[in-house]
Scaffold this active site. Structure first.
Site, PDB file in Angstrom:
ATOM      1  CG  HIS A 156      26.566  39.231  35.508  1.00 47.39           C
ATOM      2  ND1 HIS A 156      27.093  40.501  35.774  1.00 47.39           N
ATOM      3  CD2 HIS A 156      27.526  38.694  34.591  1.00 47.39           C
ATOM      4  CE1 HIS A 156      28.321  40.390  35.411  1.00 47.39           C
ATOM      5  NE2 HIS A 156      28.542  39.463  34.521  1.00 47.39           N
ATOM      6  CB  CYS A 159      23.528  40.226  40.372  1.00 48.10           C
ATOM      7  SG  CYS A 159      24.870  39.949  39.157  1.00 48.10           S
ATOM      8  CD  GLU A 205      31.161  37.823  32.329  1.00 46.81           C
ATOM      9  OE1 GLU A 205      31.735  37.830  31.641  1.00 46.81           O
ATOM     10  OE2 GLU A 205      30.469  38.753  32.807  1.00 46.81           O
ATOM     11  N   GLY A 246      31.761  39.319  42.872  1.00 46.15           N
ATOM     12  CA  GLY A 246      30.816  39.182  43.723  1.00 46.15           C
ATOM     13  C   GLY A 246      31.385  37.994  44.890  1.00 46.15           C
ATOM     14  CB  THR A 306      29.237  43.236  43.246  1.00 48.41           C
ATOM     15  OG1 THR A 306      28.134  42.041  43.046  1.00 48.41           O
ATOM     16  CG2 THR A 306      30.304  42.714  44.383  1.00 48.41           C
ATOM     17  CB  CYS A 347      28.731  46.257  38.938  1.00 49.87           C
ATOM     18  SG  CYS A 347      29.278  44.923  40.175  1.00 49.87           S
ATOM     19  CG  ASP A 378      29.014  44.487  35.474  1.00 52.89           C
ATOM     20  OD1 ASP A 378      28.752  44.361  36.905  1.00 52.89           O
ATOM     21  OD2 ASP A 378      29.081  43.368  35.053  1.00 52.89           O
TER      22      ASP A 378
HETATM   23  N1  DGL Z   1      27.085  42.308  37.731  1.00 52.13           N
HETATM   24  C1  DGL Z   1      27.658  42.400  39.144  1.00 52.13           C
HETATM   25  C2  DGL Z   1      26.559  42.733  40.260  1.00 52.13           C
HETATM   26  O1  DGL Z   1      25.677  43.665  39.644  1.00 52.13           O
HETATM   27  C3  DGL Z   1      28.249  41.300  39.682  1.00 52.13           C
HETATM   28  C4  DGL Z   1      29.180  40.171  38.936  1.00 52.13           C
HETATM   29  C5  DGL Z   1      30.017  39.605  39.498  1.00 52.13           C
HETATM   30  O2  DGL Z   1      29.979  38.783  40.474  1.00 52.13           O
HETATM   31  O3  DGL Z   1      31.261  40.064  39.309  1.00 52.13           O
HETATM   32  O4  DGL Z   1      26.371  42.532  41.132  1.00 52.13           O
END
Ligand code: DGL
Length: 272
Positions: free
Chosen positions: A189, A187, A153, A43, A75, A73, A10
């Site tokens: 996260h 996402c 984060e 993102g 994105t 991830c 990720d």
């Molecule tokens: N965890 C990521 C996702 O699933 C994106 C996080 C980012 O913006 O880097 O989209």
């Protein structure tokens, strides 16, 4: 059977949502995790940039001898999934979107599905395509949430944290107004703040964890290809990030409920 590790990655800590599901449900699978904490967030980036960074991330995982790659991830799945598969034809490469869309389709009763995701995921339209392919009558409401990943984060993840609660409310209000009965945490996260989202949306709205769904998807693929680890395999799980190892370990401790000191390392991703 194949006891080599699964590579999971990720842009940062988000893919730990897939790791948590794997540790719980498939404890005999070894894992190499990489979070690109030096270059997060992805993102807000353009497709080419996301592609180049993630090709490098996968080269790192491949250097660890992984048997499969889980793009934990959204994105990256939406913007570079095809390029990653093409660059790694000899191993299965599995992403988040199809699995999370299928889970949302199974969960909705009124056909009104909300998605919260990064700007790059919303721009790709991948969830709309995947959901409409399952049922063209679904009504899909997408919301880009640029403030969430930087907050997560930096460990703003728990209910009661004013910064994350205000940002989540801002993004969820339009979905609530549309009467969605499912929200895809599009996402990886966002499952880290699922309690904050659940509190705002209230009862009767199902949340889909795209990280956990992607973990099930890669196990399904490995089951079909005979690539699962032996049932008595002794799993080894190692974590790598590209910056701020201490913060990474702290969030992993909260989210995985596990001390990962000793199996977490910082690397220079630019070398790959
Ligand atoms: N965890 C990521 C996702 O699933 C994106 C996080 C980012 O913006 O880097 O989209």
């Amino acid at each position: 059977m194949d006891n080599r590790p699964i590579g999971v990655f990720d842009s940062g800590v988000g893919g730990l949502t897939a790791v948590r599901a794997m540790l719980r449900d498939y404890p005999n699978e070894s894992i190499v995790y990489f979070g690109d904490t030096a270059r997060v967030p992805y993102g807000n980036r353009e497709k080419d940039d996301i592609t180049n960074l993630s090709l490098q991330d996968v080269r790192f995982l491949r250097s660890k001898g992984v048997k499969a790659v889980l793009i934990a991830c959204n994105t990256i799945t939406c913007n570079a999934g095809e390029e990653l598969s093409a660059d790694n034809p000899d191993v299965p490469v599995v992403g988040t979107v199809d699995a999370a869309a299928a889970a949302a389709a199974a969960a909705t009763k009124n056909g009104r599905i909300g998605i919260i995701a990064t700007a790059a995921t919303v721009r790709s339209g991948a969830y709309d395509v995947a959901l409409k392919a399952i049922n063209p009558d679904f009504q899909v409401f997408s919301q880009g949430c640029p403030k969430l990943v930087p907050l997560i984060e930096s460990n703003h993840i728990l209910p009661g944290d004013a910064l994350i609660e205000e940002a989540a409310a801002e993004y969820l209000a339009p979905l609530k107004a549309e009467g969605v009965d499912v929200v895809i945490l599009g996402c990886t996260h966002y499952p880290l703040i699922s309690q904050v989202v659940a509190n705002y949306m209230g009862e009767g709205v199902a949340l889909i964890d795209s990280g956990a769904e992607s973990a099930k998807a890669i196990i399904k693929t490995l089951t079909e290809t005979g690539g699962l680890a032996e049932t008595d395999a002794k799993a080894e799980v190692n974590y790598y990030c590209s910056a701020r190892l201490n913060d990474f370990e702290t969030i992993a401790q909260v989210f995985l409920n596990k001390d990962i000191h000793g199996s977490a390392f910082e690397i220079n991703i630019e070398e790959y």
